[in-house]
Scaffold this motif. Structure first.
Motif, PDB file in Angstrom:
ATOM      1  N   UNK A 169       1.167   9.077 -11.527  1.00  0.00           N
ATOM      2  CA  UNK A 169      -0.147   9.357 -12.084  1.00  0.00           C
ATOM      3  C   UNK A 169      -0.692  10.722 -11.716  1.00  0.00           C
ATOM      4  N   UNK A 170      -0.151  11.318 -10.647  1.00  0.00           N
ATOM      5  CA  UNK A 170      -0.583  12.625 -10.143  1.00  0.00           C
ATOM      6  C   UNK A 170      -2.099  12.711  -9.964  1.00  0.00           C
TER       7      UNK A 170
ATOM      8  N   UNK B  32       0.012  14.659  -4.674  1.00  0.00           N
ATOM      9  CA  UNK B  32       0.768  15.005  -3.467  1.00  0.00           C
ATOM     10  C   UNK B  32       0.127  14.390  -2.227  1.00  0.00           C
ATOM     11  N   UNK B  33      -1.197  14.308  -2.214  1.00  0.00           N
ATOM     12  CA  UNK B  33      -1.882  13.715  -1.060  1.00  0.00           C
ATOM     13  C   UNK B  33      -1.507  12.246  -0.905  1.00  0.00           C
ATOM     14  N   UNK B  34      -1.140  11.588  -2.022  1.00  0.00           N
ATOM     15  CA  UNK B  34      -0.711  10.199  -1.947  1.00  0.00           C
ATOM     16  C   UNK B  34       0.589  10.039  -1.179  1.00  0.00           C
TER      17      UNK B  34
ATOM     18  N   UNK C 262       2.406   5.755  -3.230  1.00  0.00           N
ATOM     19  CA  UNK C 262       3.372   6.815  -3.528  1.00  0.00           C
ATOM     20  C   UNK C 262       3.698   6.844  -5.019  1.00  0.00           C
ATOM     21  N   UNK C 263       3.870   5.668  -5.632  1.00  0.00           N
ATOM     22  CA  UNK C 263       4.150   5.608  -7.073  1.00  0.00           C
ATOM     23  C   UNK C 263       2.994   6.198  -7.873  1.00  0.00           C
TER      24      UNK C 263
ATOM     25  N   UNK D 293       0.832  -1.208   0.000  1.00  0.00           N
ATOM     26  CA  UNK D 293       0.000   0.000   0.000  1.00  0.00           C
ATOM     27  C   UNK D 293       0.863   1.253   0.000  1.00  0.00           C
ATOM     28  N   UNK D 294       1.920   1.253   0.795  1.00  0.00           N
ATOM     29  CA  UNK D 294       2.802   2.419   0.884  1.00  0.00           C
ATOM     30  C   UNK D 294       3.506   2.689  -0.443  1.00  0.00           C
TER      31      UNK D 294
END
Length: 483
Positions: free
Chosen positions: A94-95, A363-365, A88-89, A83-84
């Motif tokens: 993908x933004x 960014x929230x990811x 993040x990827x 999940x981490x």
């Protein structure tokens, strides 16, 4: 969220990025702020942190063909790690504010349908194969083409259906709604509370959380969803410390004795890519891969469309930005989940909680993924949020997504009926894939009987044929002698 509200929430003309991070993620360009992204990242994590508890329970409770079980502590580590990394990827590549983790439903298929036929390493190898096939579909452009072929009204219906679905998830997970046991021979499948009435402190926490969330939303308080989750978690901890409560469900809201737990990486890389072909028939393997593939394919499709539509990020043609990269990363997540023995990882509809809190970029990811990374070591601390405190966020976001129903032309039956079936089948069958399938089949049927078959994109014909196989999978298995 209504168009007017989205506009009102934005600071006007998008200012130029204040720094390189802002420009890379297009935070200002999308009308967001660092504060909103951070709040959204926290909100998404808290609404999906339950997977750290639930995935190990589902996978750990099953035995493979040889009677072996997976270690619970190792499953927690594998679930948090995948999940981490993949969240993040997705954020960087993908933004989009789409968090990923082990897919519910998919993990049940692996645990109770696939593992009994082979070893755990063979079962996880099957998941890796399914993920690789999805990546192939993305690279060839087929997966993206299917998404572009969906009429705009059906995309809106998918978003609305998901809104009802996640609201229902919130009600069920909190215990506000429960299934009536079939043994009672009742005529109604669900009821209020566990006995037909609301009772117990956990339900009170949920009800207060819903009231607090909608009150904060109505007053347009920044951070409404996150404030509600944190506030009701504190309330739940206090209540749990003074009241005699039998069960809160998966997560008990109490300060843990140990704040730190060392991760155990024993399951990482424990998979056999082609071992399943030596354990059962080729037809069985093909059908199992097809079941995983179709569920993963269309669950992700619905989630990506629903989340980006709610965030106001679809372009004028209803297309998702960076779609190719988003779908490739989602396919890679399935591969990573199988390789780590945590089951197929996929995009999470609970990401809608972060969007409701203001997330508009990847960014929230970084926040959500960072919290999952911290959970590798602080799982006892980060899993104290009970579903009764997090579920009100799902109910609130369900409302925000439901607003899009106004954009569907209900006077035009050839789109209204498929849209209706898409919307209602999702919550009624507890499946995004089922809702999309019902909508596709109805759309193709109605267009055909109206003499408008030429208006149907050839990819919709193809996917509708696949859905026919999907819905008829049981008689097909019987036909080929597959158990």
């Amino acid at each position: 969220m209504s168009d007017a509200q989205k506009v009102a929430d934005r600071p006007g003309a998008a200012p130029p990025g204040a720094n390189s991070v802002d420009r890379f993620f297009k935070i200002s360009a999308r009308g967001s702020t660092f504060a909103r992204e951070i709040r959204g990242g926290f909100a998404t994590f808290f609404t999906m942190a339950y997977i750290l508890v639930l995935n190990p329970i589902i996978l750990g409770s099953a035995k493979d063909k040889y009677g072996h079980t997976l270690d619970g502590a190792e499953l927690v580590t594998a679930t948090a790690l995948v999940a981490a990394v993949m969240t993040i990827i997705m954020g960087v590549g993908g933004n989009l504010p789409l968090a990923l983790a082990a897919g519910l439903g998919l993990n049940a298929v692996v645990a109770f349908q696939i593992a009994p036929l082979m070893s755990w390493s063979d079962a996880m190898g099957l998941v890796v194969l399914e993920g690789l096939l999805i990546c192939v579909l993305v690279v060839t452009g087929l997966r993206e083409a299917v998404m572009h072929a969906i009429p705009q009204a059906l995309k809106q219906a998918i978003s609305v259906g998901i809104g009802l679905f996640i609201a229902f998830i919130g009600f069920v997970d909190a215990g506000f709604v429960s299934r009536i046991p079939d043994i009672a021979n009742t005529t109604v499948p669900v009821q209020l509370g566990a006995t037909g009435a609301l009772s117990g402190w956990p339900i009170l926490v949920f009800c207060l959380g819903v009231l607090l969330t909608i009150a904060l939303l109505a007053r347009k308080v920044k951070g409404a969803i996150l404030i509600s989750i944190l506030t009701m978690t504190v309330v739940a901890i206090v209540i749990n410390s003074v009241a005699d409560i039998k069960s809160w469900g998966l997560t008990t809201p109490k300060v843990p004795d140990d704040l730190v737990a060392a991760p155990e990486f024993g399951l990482i890389g424990d998979f056999s890519l082609f071992g399943s072909f030596g354990e059962t028939t080729v037809i069985t393997v093909v059908l199992l891969i097809f079941t995983l593939l179709l569920s993963d394919f269309f669950d992700t499709m619905g989630t990506v469309v629903g989340i980006t539509a709610e965030a106001g990020l679809l372009d004028e043609e209803g297309k998702v930005p960076n779609l190719g990269r988003v779908l490739l990363i989602d396919g890679a997540a399935a591969v990573a989940g199988g390789a780590a023995s945590s089951s197929s990882a996929t995009s999470y509809i609970e990401s809608a909680a972060g969007v409701g809190e203001g997330s508009r970029t990847g960014f929230s990811n970084l926040i959500t993924g960072g919290l999952f990374a911290v959970a590798l070591f602080l799982t006892p601390l980060l899993t104290i949020v009970p579903m009764q405190a997090a579920a009100p966020a799902l109910v609130a976001v369900g409302f925000l997504m439901m607003i899009q129903v106004k954009n569907i032309d209900w006077d035009k039956y050839e789109i209204a009926i498929p849209a209706f079936l898409t919307i209602v089948v999702m919550p009624f069958t507890y499946s995004i894939t089922n809702g999309i399938g019902a909508g596709f089949l109805a759309f193709v049927l109605i267009k055909t009987v109206l003499g408008k078959a030429k208006e149907i994109h050839w990819l919709l014909w193809g996917t509708s044929a696949l859905f026919l196989i999907y819905f008829a999978i049981n008689p097909i298995q019987q036909l080929f002698g597959v158990k």
